[in-house]
Design a protein around this motif. Structure first.
Motif, PDB file in Angstrom:
ATOM      1  N   GLY A  11       1.381   9.438  -7.860  1.00 41.16           N
ATOM      2  CA  GLY A  11       1.276   8.767  -6.568  1.00 41.16           C
ATOM      3  C   GLY A  11       2.415   7.796  -6.323  1.00 41.16           C
ATOM      4  O   GLY A  11       2.937   7.695  -5.211  1.00 41.16           O
ATOM      5  N   GLY A  12       2.817   7.086  -7.363  1.00 37.67           N
ATOM      6  CA  GLY A  12       3.923   6.150  -7.222  1.00 37.67           C
ATOM      7  C   GLY A  12       5.233   6.842  -6.930  1.00 37.67           C
ATOM      8  O   GLY A  12       6.017   6.401  -6.080  1.00 37.67           O
ATOM      9  N   THR A  15       5.130   8.162  -3.329  1.00 36.12           N
ATOM     10  CA  THR A  15       5.250   7.061  -2.375  1.00 36.12           C
ATOM     11  C   THR A  15       6.679   6.538  -2.321  1.00 36.12           C
ATOM     12  O   THR A  15       7.208   6.262  -1.244  1.00 36.12           O
ATOM     13  CB  THR A  15       4.284   5.922  -2.744  1.00 36.12           C
ATOM     14  OG1 THR A  15       2.952   6.444  -2.795  1.00 36.12           O
ATOM     15  CG2 THR A  15       4.345   4.793  -1.733  1.00 36.12           C
ATOM     16  N   SER A  18       8.838   9.127  -0.512  1.00 34.62           N
ATOM     17  CA  SER A  18       8.527   9.116   0.920  1.00 34.62           C
ATOM     18  C   SER A  18       9.099   7.873   1.589  1.00 34.62           C
ATOM     19  O   SER A  18       9.572   7.930   2.726  1.00 34.62           O
ATOM     20  CB  SER A  18       7.018   9.160   1.144  1.00 34.62           C
ATOM     21  OG  SER A  18       6.479  10.342   0.611  1.00 34.62           O
ATOM     22  N   GLY A  19       9.065   6.750   0.882  1.00 31.28           N
ATOM     23  CA  GLY A  19       9.667   5.529   1.401  1.00 31.28           C
ATOM     24  C   GLY A  19      11.158   5.680   1.606  1.00 31.28           C
ATOM     25  O   GLY A  19      11.717   5.170   2.586  1.00 31.28           O
ATOM     26  N   ALA A  43       7.560   0.759   0.788  1.00 29.98           N
ATOM     27  CA  ALA A  43       7.021   1.947   0.110  1.00 29.98           C
ATOM     28  C   ALA A  43       7.835   2.268  -1.142  1.00 29.98           C
ATOM     29  O   ALA A  43       7.271   2.631  -2.180  1.00 29.98           O
ATOM     30  CB  ALA A  43       7.006   3.139   1.059  1.00 29.98           C
ATOM     31  N   GLY A  47       5.929   1.872  -4.588  1.00 34.42           N
ATOM     32  CA  GLY A  47       5.827   3.153  -5.289  1.00 34.42           C
ATOM     33  C   GLY A  47       6.490   3.113  -6.649  1.00 34.42           C
ATOM     34  O   GLY A  47       5.966   3.657  -7.627  1.00 34.42           O
TER      35      GLY A  47
END
Length: 65
Positions: A11-12, A15, A18-19, A43, A47
């Motif tokens: 998840g990190g 994220t 995506s950031g 993010a 992340g």
């Protein structure tokens, strides 16, 4: 505990990447959009922190086995 570390790491990393994409979108305009820059930066930072925590938990779980 191993499942939590995998979830946090995955998840990190998602994220953070995506950031980076959102930050790039905000910076690509002639006049940079502050909202996208701010969201993308946060993010990426959060992340990365979550991914490092997940990796640290993963290393600790492997040592206990």
């Amino acid at each position: 505990m191993a499942e939590i570390s995998r979830i946090l790491t995955a998840g990190g990393l998602v994220t953070a990447s995506s950031g980076l994409i959102v930050y790039g979108i905000g910076a690509s305009f002639v006049e940079p959009h502050d909202f996208e820059l701010t969201i993308g930066l946060w993010a990426m930072i959060l992340g990365s922190i979550v991914a490092v925590i997940g990796i640290a938990i993963s290393k600790r779980v492997e040592e206990q086995d």
